[in-house]
Scaffold this motif. Structure first.
Motif, PDB file in Angstrom:
ATOM      1  N   PHE A  70     -46.813  48.069  44.098  1.00  0.00           N
ATOM      2  CA  PHE A  70     -46.969  46.901  44.955  1.00  0.00           C
ATOM      3  C   PHE A  70     -48.382  46.304  44.901  1.00  0.00           C
ATOM      4  N   GLU A  71     -49.325  47.031  44.354  1.00  0.00           N
ATOM      5  CA  GLU A  71     -50.708  46.576  44.209  1.00  0.00           C
ATOM      6  C   GLU A  71     -51.308  46.110  45.540  1.00  0.00           C
ATOM      7  N   PRO A  72     -51.374  46.997  46.538  1.00  0.00           N
ATOM      8  CA  PRO A  72     -51.906  46.601  47.851  1.00  0.00           C
ATOM      9  C   PRO A  72     -53.401  46.300  47.788  1.00  0.00           C
ATOM     10  N   THR A 121     -55.436  42.295  57.030  1.00  0.00           N
ATOM     11  CA  THR A 121     -54.085  42.326  56.477  1.00  0.00           C
ATOM     12  C   THR A 121     -54.075  43.036  55.128  1.00  0.00           C
ATOM     13  N   VAL A 122     -52.998  43.782  54.852  1.00  0.00           N
ATOM     14  CA  VAL A 122     -52.784  44.357  53.524  1.00  0.00           C
ATOM     15  C   VAL A 122     -51.794  43.464  52.791  1.00  0.00           C
ATOM     16  N   VAL A 123     -52.285  42.796  51.759  1.00  0.00           N
ATOM     17  CA  VAL A 123     -51.456  41.917  50.930  1.00  0.00           C
ATOM     18  C   VAL A 123     -50.978  42.713  49.716  1.00  0.00           C
ATOM     19  N   LEU A 124     -49.755  42.483  49.317  1.00  0.00           N
ATOM     20  CA  LEU A 124     -49.171  43.174  48.169  1.00  0.00           C
ATOM     21  C   LEU A 124     -49.187  42.223  46.974  1.00  0.00           C
ATOM     22  N   GLY A 125     -50.055  42.516  46.020  1.00  0.00           N
ATOM     23  CA  GLY A 125     -50.289  41.597  44.915  1.00  0.00           C
ATOM     24  C   GLY A 125     -49.173  41.533  43.899  1.00  0.00           C
ATOM     25  N   ASN A 126     -48.229  42.477  43.946  1.00  0.00           N
ATOM     26  CA  ASN A 126     -47.138  42.489  42.979  1.00  0.00           C
ATOM     27  C   ASN A 126     -45.833  42.792  43.688  1.00  0.00           C
ATOM     28  N   CYS A 127     -44.785  42.082  43.305  1.00  0.00           N
ATOM     29  CA  CYS A 127     -43.443  42.361  43.818  1.00  0.00           C
ATOM     30  C   CYS A 127     -42.682  43.156  42.757  1.00  0.00           C
ATOM     31  N   PRO A 128     -42.354  44.415  43.022  1.00  0.00           N
ATOM     32  CA  PRO A 128     -41.613  45.204  42.040  1.00  0.00           C
ATOM     33  C   PRO A 128     -40.199  44.696  41.779  1.00  0.00           C
ATOM     34  N   PHE A 129     -39.733  43.750  42.594  1.00  0.00           N
ATOM     35  CA  PHE A 129     -38.385  43.193  42.428  1.00  0.00           C
ATOM     36  C   PHE A 129     -38.463  41.708  42.049  1.00  0.00           C
ATOM     37  N   HIS A 130     -39.483  41.333  41.315  1.00  0.00           N
ATOM     38  CA  HIS A 130     -39.880  39.945  41.120  1.00  0.00           C
ATOM     39  C   HIS A 130     -38.734  39.025  40.681  1.00  0.00           C
ATOM     40  N   VAL A 131     -38.065  39.342  39.574  1.00  0.00           N
ATOM     41  CA  VAL A 131     -37.029  38.456  39.043  1.00  0.00           C
ATOM     42  C   VAL A 131     -35.874  38.337  40.032  1.00  0.00           C
ATOM     43  N   GLY A 171     -45.792  34.003  49.721  1.00  0.00           N
ATOM     44  CA  GLY A 171     -46.931  33.249  49.224  1.00  0.00           C
ATOM     45  C   GLY A 171     -46.946  33.282  47.713  1.00  0.00           C
ATOM     46  N   PRO A 172     -47.584  32.327  47.076  1.00  0.00           N
ATOM     47  CA  PRO A 172     -47.598  32.283  45.606  1.00  0.00           C
ATOM     48  C   PRO A 172     -48.342  33.472  45.006  1.00  0.00           C
ATOM     49  N   GLY A 173     -47.741  34.028  43.955  1.00  0.00           N
ATOM     50  CA  GLY A 173     -48.423  35.075  43.192  1.00  0.00           C
ATOM     51  C   GLY A 173     -48.500  36.426  43.854  1.00  0.00           C
ATOM     52  N   ARG A 174     -47.641  36.699  44.856  1.00  0.00           N
ATOM     53  CA  ARG A 174     -47.666  38.011  45.495  1.00  0.00           C
ATOM     54  C   ARG A 174     -46.307  38.314  46.114  1.00  0.00           C
ATOM     55  N   CYS A 175     -46.191  39.531  46.659  1.00  0.00           N
ATOM     56  CA  CYS A 175     -44.964  39.964  47.311  1.00  0.00           C
ATOM     57  C   CYS A 175     -44.728  39.151  48.585  1.00  0.00           C
ATOM     58  N   CYS A 176     -43.468  39.044  48.964  1.00  0.00           N
ATOM     59  CA  CYS A 176     -43.106  38.265  50.156  1.00  0.00           C
ATOM     60  C   CYS A 176     -43.410  38.996  51.450  1.00  0.00           C
ATOM     61  N   VAL A 177     -43.744  40.274  51.379  1.00  0.00           N
ATOM     62  CA  VAL A 177     -44.032  41.079  52.567  1.00  0.00           C
ATOM     63  C   VAL A 177     -45.518  41.406  52.616  1.00  0.00           C
ATOM     64  N   VAL A 178     -46.099  41.334  53.794  1.00  0.00           N
ATOM     65  CA  VAL A 178     -47.478  41.761  54.003  1.00  0.00           C
ATOM     66  C   VAL A 178     -47.482  42.765  55.147  1.00  0.00           C
ATOM     67  N   LEU A 179     -48.547  43.549  55.236  1.00  0.00           N
ATOM     68  CA  LEU A 179     -48.725  44.474  56.335  1.00  0.00           C
ATOM     69  C   LEU A 179     -49.772  43.905  57.277  1.00  0.00           C
ATOM     70  N   GLU A 180     -49.320  43.506  58.438  1.00  0.00           N
ATOM     71  CA  GLU A 180     -50.201  42.932  59.440  1.00  0.00           C
ATOM     72  C   GLU A 180     -50.634  44.021  60.416  1.00  0.00           C
ATOM     73  N   PRO A 181     -51.805  43.844  61.051  1.00  0.00           N
ATOM     74  CA  PRO A 181     -52.209  44.807  62.079  1.00  0.00           C
ATOM     75  C   PRO A 181     -51.139  44.905  63.173  1.00  0.00           C
ATOM     76  N   ALA A 182     -50.789  46.099  63.559  1.00  0.00           N
ATOM     77  CA  ALA A 182     -49.744  46.284  64.546  1.00  0.00           C
ATOM     78  C   ALA A 182     -50.103  45.683  65.891  1.00  0.00           C
ATOM     79  N   SER A 183     -51.386  45.542  66.166  1.00  0.00           N
ATOM     80  CA  SER A 183     -51.831  45.037  67.458  1.00  0.00           C
ATOM     81  C   SER A 183     -51.805  43.525  67.548  1.00  0.00           C
ATOM     82  N   SER A 184     -51.606  42.851  66.375  1.00  0.00           N
ATOM     83  CA  SER A 184     -51.653  41.375  66.393  1.00  0.00           C
ATOM     84  C   SER A 184     -50.365  40.790  66.944  1.00  0.00           C
TER      85      SER A 184
END
Length: 229
Positions: free
Chosen positions: A162-164, A170-180, A216-229
């Motif tokens: 996932f290339e976090p 925020t933890v952004v995932l730079g690669n989607c392993p299910f891209h296609v 978002g463009p060029g990354r996975c559709c899921v991000v990890l946001e702070p739980a407190s936000s």
């Protein structure tokens, strides 16, 4: 017949890239193809004779292929005799059941295919909507993977490609392993991914984040946001 799995199930590296690199050596590749084409296990002497190699060279490369998990090592008496005086079993090689695939960037289409197939089968037998089954099974798989990640969910994300990376809190995932798949079936695959990562967070012990859909463009559709936000 005794099958020796120790060389490739406990000690050998399980990295697909390493296995593919091992086949880049021409002699090793020829030996692998020779064993793969054979109808039964192949001995060192037989392989050496078939390919015009010395026994020492054949043994070295065959053992390297076994170390990479590409060949299984088996022991059997070629004479067919048993009991005292039958001699020691010969060390033989046969193609293993391991499948090797390398993709850059990393992809996990086998994981997605398994989840989708299980969801279709269970839906067909129970009548529960396929997507509901898929999301539940993705969450269960994520829980298992998260529970097996002692270093936390970010370590799991790195292992599965996932290339976090951190962007602020925020933890952004730079690669989607299910891209296609995600490009063609956005709602289904991104939902599966969301439930997978939510499940991983639930059992990893990492309570600092929650999984959120944020395409978002060029990354996975899921991000990890702070739980407190």
């Amino acid at each position: 017949m005794f099958v020796d799995h120790s060389q490739h199930s406990k000690e050998a590296p399980r990295d697909d890239l390493s296995a593919v690199a091992a086949l880049d050596e021409p002699t090793r590749r020829r030996l692998y193809e020779h064993v793969a084409r054979s109808t039964g296990p192949v001995g060192r002497d037989d392989a050496a004779q078939a390919l015009g190699l010395t026994r020492q060279t054949a043994a070295f490369h065959l053992d390297r292929l076994a170390d990479e998990g590409l060949l299984d090592v088996v022991y059997e008496r070629r004479s067919g005799r048993t009991g005292p005086g039958a001699g020691r079993p010969a060390k033989l090689y046969r193609r293993s059941e391991r499948e090797v695939g390398v993709s850059v960037p990393a992809r996990q289409y086998e994981m997605a295919g398994q989840l989708l197939a299980e969801a279709v089968e269970e839906s067909d037998s129970t009548g529960e909507p396929v997507r509901a089954v898929l999301y539940r099974k993705a969450a269960a798989l994520g829980e298992r993977l998260g529970g097996e990640a002692p270093a936390g969910v970010v370590d799991m994300l790195e292992r599965y490609g996932f290339e976090p990376r951190r962007e602020g809190e925020t933890v952004v995932l730079g690669n989607c392993p299910f891209h296609v798949l995600a490009r063609k079936h956005v709602e289904t695959v991104c939902g599966m991914n969301l439930h997978l990562l939510s499940g991983a967070l639930a059992t990893s012990g990492d309570t600092a984040f929650r999984a959120q859909l944020a395409p978002g463009p060029g990354r996975c559709c899921v991000v990890l946001e702070p739980a407190s936000s």
